[in-house]
Design an enzyme around this catalytic site. Structure first.
Site, short mmCIF file in Angstrom:
data_model
loop_
_atom_site.label_atom_id
_atom_site.label_comp_id
_atom_site.label_asym_id
_atom_site.label_seq_id
_atom_site.Cartn_x
_atom_site.Cartn_y
_atom_site.Cartn_z
N GLU A 8 -6.79 -1.78 -6.55
CA GLU A 8 -5.99 -0.97 -7.47
C GLU A 8 -5.01 -1.88 -8.21
O GLU A 8 -4.26 -2.62 -7.59
CB GLU A 8 -5.23 0.11 -6.70
CG GLU A 8 -6.14 1.17 -6.10
CD GLU A 8 -5.39 2.20 -5.28
OE1 GLU A 8 -5.60 3.40 -5.51
OE2 GLU A 8 -4.60 1.80 -4.39
N SER B 112 0.82 -1.21 0.00
CA SER B 112 0.00 0.00 0.00
C SER B 112 0.85 1.26 0.00
O SER B 112 0.33 2.36 -0.17
CB SER B 112 -0.92 0.02 1.22
OG SER B 112 -0.16 -0.01 2.42
N ASN C 182 -5.00 6.77 -1.88
CA ASN C 182 -4.26 7.48 -0.84
C ASN C 182 -3.76 8.84 -1.30
O ASN C 182 -3.51 9.73 -0.47
CB ASN C 182 -3.09 6.62 -0.35
CG ASN C 182 -3.57 5.44 0.49
OD1 ASN C 182 -4.63 5.51 1.11
ND2 ASN C 182 -2.83 4.37 0.48
N HIS D 74 -3.50 -3.95 -5.18
CA HIS D 74 -3.69 -3.38 -3.86
C HIS D 74 -5.14 -3.56 -3.40
O HIS D 74 -6.04 -2.83 -3.82
CB HIS D 74 -3.32 -1.89 -3.86
CG HIS D 74 -3.51 -1.22 -2.54
ND1 HIS D 74 -3.89 0.10 -2.41
CD2 HIS D 74 -3.37 -1.70 -1.27
CE1 HIS D 74 -3.99 0.39 -1.13
NE2 HIS D 74 -3.69 -0.68 -0.42
#
Length: 650
Positions: A155, A122, A194, A143
């Site tokens: 992802e 991550s 993120n 991910h």
């Protein structure tokens, strides 16, 4: 390298992510080996999978027994044994680059060059991990989000050398296990999700550090006025303040002073009992709507939108992928690109330019792609283009629902699975717009269902109505009446929760089919409210006064079998029979006489509010209207010739 070549999967790591990925892989029908370095780690992971599958079986959330799924899972502590015959290996080890290098070096030795190698990292660059192998073209990021069993998003991340073939195989495999993939086409720190969430937590922390806001003002505004599932400080306490701190430090990003203070004091959030809120001596995240004050939410969202402009402008991801990522990965009420287009990109740019001029802080510097869009006049919805193009869409565009019109069936899907398809103001407006704008002559019937496997709709998204005036909410939301009055039969496909506003939407439909695991209720009374989408009246007309009042007054749920017994739904069926039952109903509706069904619906709906004499008069008028139609002639001829009629709606 393709999906067709993936039969056996190996997952390296039996922790929360490793055993979760193992579980969803086995649930999708793949044989999978879970490996960790110690027997006790493997055993703990397997027991967690076993417990989870049993719970899913009890709730009828899987189509086979827990034992059948478990039979596809093998465990080992031997790396070579785990991966030697695997077509896909997913590494889910701790976030330590040296450790991952050791693992991938061994993978190159133990696997074929055709084996797809994925990392669930991550925070570490995919390219850095792939540097440990001589075949980096087969290394990619997959991910998953925690917990993998519940979270739909994955992802799919390119490293610098990842081949299109490898990325496409990974993408297709994610789809095959029932998850939603998005491409991350460049190996940027934070990937997509993120990258967007960073300013959501970071900017409020800077504002509080500078005495420009309070913690409660920030959380109350972002939740109760802007519709986010958690406030930024509440979220930081949940995930761990130190997690965000280390991510910023590793990325050489500025750290808000208040964040640094909390880490130094070892007040890291819920896991230490105290963070931005007190969870031991206090009431935790106890902010209320009235705490919102004058918090500058645009400052926060402008930074998030600027990061979205970076992702899109640098060809990391498309607007649709960014929006899917934040909705499914973070539970945002809508995509950040869609929200940007609503706010107006010129407004966002002006905010950033002002902040950049006042502070000189790099984080406010507008990205060139945002400047380009505004310079080209692409400022959002009102301008006809922004992140999205709004000019060429005959219907929509819609971002909280999906629709498909094929063979006369308008299939509508409420698309907010991260919020259990809760009905926001925007979603209701889109339902109203679609059913108002669609060419009715092309529609024979409508089906309505919820995305995901948890809910038709779990109710109204109250946070989405935060900026509405009380007088606006006194009128029945148009969407419910539009569904009720649509001149074609509407069938609700209910699988899971059907509560509150979701129940009211289903009640506005003409027919309701539900799986046995579904539950129904009007829980508004528990909030001091009453159903506001016509529920009090439609429940009374469908169930009668006694049972309607029981549902509304007590606020309890009833199961599908009782709902069928009461007459709330047409059928309660087992999940494996659900699609076939729906198809039987849809076939009858699609092949029925459009004018006859339209008149029948109108007479039956309006007749409920009339006296018996008046209702009978309506029926007689409807009958007389239909008797001269071509459809009646076709129906009569087909009956005489013992064939199926072919109605054309004339």
């Amino acid at each position: 390298m393709s999906l067709d070549s993936i039969d056996r999967v190996a997952v390296l790591g039996a922790g929360n992510m490793g055993h979760g990925i193992t579980e969803v892989t086995a649930m999708a029908g793949y044989d999978v080996t879970m490996r960790d370095i110690k027997d006790e780690f493997v055993e703990d992971g397997y027991e967690s999978i076993e417990w989870s599958l049993q719970k899913l079986e009890e709730k009828e959330l899987i189509d086979e027994s827990a034992d059948d799924v478990l039979s596809r899972i093998e465990t080992t502590t031997d790396l070579e044994e785990a991966v030697s015959d695997a077509d896909l290996v997913i590494e889910a080890a701790p976030e330590d680059l040296d450790l991952k290098h050791d693992i991938f070096s061994d993978l190159e030795e133990y696997t074929s060059e055709e084996t797809l190698l994925a990392t669930n990292t991550s925070s570490l660059p995919i390219s850095d991990i792939a540097a440990a192998v001589d075949t980096p073209e087969r290394v990619l990021g997959l991910h998953f989000f925690n917990p993998p069993v519940k979270m739909d998003l994955v992802e799919v991340i390119y490293g610098e050398d990842t081949s299109d073939e490898a990325a496409e195989a990974g993408y297709e495999w994610i789809e095959s296990i029932g998850k939603t993939p998005i491409y991350v086409r460049k190996d940027v720190r934070g990937f997509v999700v993120n990258t967007i969430v960073g300013p959501f937590g970071g900017e409020p922390a800077f504002m509080v550090s500078n005495d420009e806001a309070t913690i409660r003002e920030a959380d109350a505004t972002m939740v109760h006025e802007r519709g986010y599932p958690m406030g930024p400080f509440e979220l930081a306490d949940l995930t761990g303040i130190d997690v965000g701190y280390h991510v910023r430090k590793e990325g050489d990003s500025p750290i808000p002073p208040i964040t640094e203070e909390k880490v130094e004091a070892e007040e890291l959030g819920q896991k230490t009992g105290k963070g931005f809120y007190d969870y031991e001596g206090g009431d935790g995240a106890d902010y209320e709507p009235e705490d919102a004050g004058d918090f500058d939410w645009l400052r926060v969202e402008a930074r998030m939108i600027n990061r979205a402009a970076f992702l899109v402008g640098e060809d990391v991801a498309k607007p649709e992928e960014v929006d899917t990522g934040v909705q499914l990965g973070l539970g945002f009420p809508e995509g950040i690109c869609r929200r940007a287009d609503k706010i107006g990109l010129d407004t966002v740019l002006e905010k950033l330019e002002t902040l950049y001029a006042e502070t000189g802080e790099d984080r406010f510097e507008p990205h060139p792609f945002l400047e380009q869009l505004v310079a080209e006049g692409k400022t959002g919805e009102e301008a006809g283009a922004g992140f999205y193009d709004y000019s060429d869409d005959e219907l929509g565009p819609y971002h909280d629902l999906n629709y498909d019109l094929e063979d006369g069936v308008l299939a509508i899907e409420l698309d907010r699975p991260s919020r259990m398809n809760a009905l926001s103001n925007d979603l209701l407006a889109e339902i109203d717009d679609l059913l108002t704008a669609v060419e009715t002559d092309e529609v024979r019937c409508v089906t309505l269902e919820g995305a995901g496997d948890r809910a038709f709709s779990a109710g109204a998204d109250i946070s989405g109505f935060g900026d509405a005036e009380p007088t606006d909410l006194m009128d029945v939301t148009p969407a419910f009446e539009t569904v009720n009055d649509f001149p074609r039969p509407v069938l609700a496909k209910i699988d899971g929760f059907c509560l509150g506003g979701g129940l009211e939407l289903a009640l506005a439909c003409d027919l309701r089919i539900a799986t046995e695991r579904s539950s129904f209720g009007a829980p508004e009374i528990g909030l001091g409210l009453i159903p506001g989408g016509g529920g009090t009246q439609r429940l009374t007309r469908i169930l009668g006064e006694t049972r309607a009042k029981e549902l509304v007054f007590r606020g309890n749920h009833i199961d599908a079998d009782r709902a069928e017994e009461w007459g709330l739904i047409n059928r309660s069926v087992e999940r494996e029979e659900f699609d076939d039952t729906i198809e039987e109903f849809v076939d009858d509706l699609r092949n029925g006489p459009p004018i006859g069904l339209k008149v029948a619906k109108k007479v039956m709906n309006e007749g409920q509010d009339a006296s018996l004499d008046a209702a009978l008069a309506m029926e007689s008028q409807g009958f007389g209207l239909l008797i001269s139609t071509d459809d009646v002639l076709e129906g009569t001829a087909a009956f005489a010739e013992d064939r199926d009629p072919e109605f054309e709606g004339k």
